[in-house]
Scaffold this active site. Sequence first.
Site, PDB file in Angstrom:
ATOM      1  N   CYS B  91       8.467   8.837  -4.031  1.00 26.79           N
ATOM      2  CA  CYS B  91       8.052   9.810  -3.023  1.00 26.79           C
ATOM      3  C   CYS B  91       8.827   9.608  -1.723  1.00 26.79           C
ATOM      4  CB  CYS B  91       6.538   9.732  -2.820  1.00 26.79           C
ATOM      5  SG  CYS B  91       5.859  11.140  -1.935  1.00 26.79           S
ATOM      6  N   HIS B 200       3.961   9.566  -8.501  1.00 26.30           N
ATOM      7  CA  HIS B 200       3.563   8.197  -8.165  1.00 26.30           C
ATOM      8  C   HIS B 200       3.107   7.370  -9.372  1.00 26.30           C
ATOM      9  CE1 HIS B 200       3.457   8.508  -3.710  1.00 26.30           C
ATOM     10  NE2 HIS B 200       3.401   9.791  -3.995  1.00 26.30           N
ATOM     11  N   GLU B 202       2.770   4.212  -9.466  1.00 23.60           N
ATOM     12  CA  GLU B 202       1.964   3.065  -9.026  1.00 23.60           C
ATOM     13  C   GLU B 202       0.476   3.387  -8.944  1.00 23.60           C
ATOM     14  OE1 GLU B 202       3.448   5.074  -7.138  1.00 23.60           O
ATOM     15  OE2 GLU B 202       2.737   5.093  -5.067  1.00 23.60           O
TER      16      GLU B 202
END
Lengths: 85, 233
Positions: B91, B200, B202
């Site tokens: 991002c 994302h 994560e």
Amino acid sequence: MGRVVIDVMPKPEILDPQGKAVVGALARLGFAEFAGARQGKRFELEFEGEVDQAVLDRAREAAQTLLSNPVIEDVVAVRAASDPE
Amino acid sequence: MRIGVVTFPGSLDDRDAVRAVRIAGGTPVSLWHDDADIKGVDAVVLPGGFSYGDYLRCGAIARFSPVMNEIIRLAGPPDQVSSGLPVLGICNGFQVLTESHLLPGALVRNEKQQFICRDQKLRIERTSTAWTNGYAEGQEIVIPLKNGEGGFIADESTLDRLEGEGRVVARYLDVNPNGSRRDIAGISNASGTVVGLMPHPEHATEAGYGPEANNGTDGLAFFTSALQGVLSA
């Protein structure tokens, strides 16, 4: 105190969603005669002393290094603030 | 295996990236934007967020931070075939990588102006990277996407080159959420060490905490891949 004004605009071939939203809002407000809008950035750099060509060259270097991203933007003007607009 | 996670002023997802590295079995190392020392880590994650408040352009000021100067030096020229430091930019981290010219193109405001937050389906298209070798080619995954300026753009010749060299790492499926050219969600440098990704991974590394699809762990392989890559290097 001298001042350098730098104008940065999105490249013509880059879609400018902000400009598109602006022209849409203008039309809704009755400014329909304006068929397009593009939104750019104006920077004003202050300089101790008189702005000469060497200062303008440095300002252009700064504009190309940091103030603009050459992938999406063009530095369209670098001028001393006292110049006629 | 030590993986650094950089914190810039305005980073949001550094803690989740640290957690993802730990869940993957690595040792996370926090790195600070103002410190050129990357503490000898084996790889680096540039996390999501709004570094320096997104002032000027997203990622533009972070790119000139002391830690980035060192990361850019260690990552090596983007077109070299030999492998430099593996870097994953997520991002805002992807934005920092394009501003650093470690990856081509740029990320601009979403086509429809609005910030978007959704569970996003992707197809992994390049698995010969430091960050995606744990996926199968063509594997479809669902991970969160949240961005305001996630539209990937580049000129046609750059896009053709990325496609021709197989450097499109991930593509949006079903919905193109932000107007990215050719549905591109992530790209890599020539050697596959540096990867930028708008969604994302994560946030999808632990069962029960990610999107509902596949227990919400579809992002974990980005981090286990890095450990594999580092081990085999």
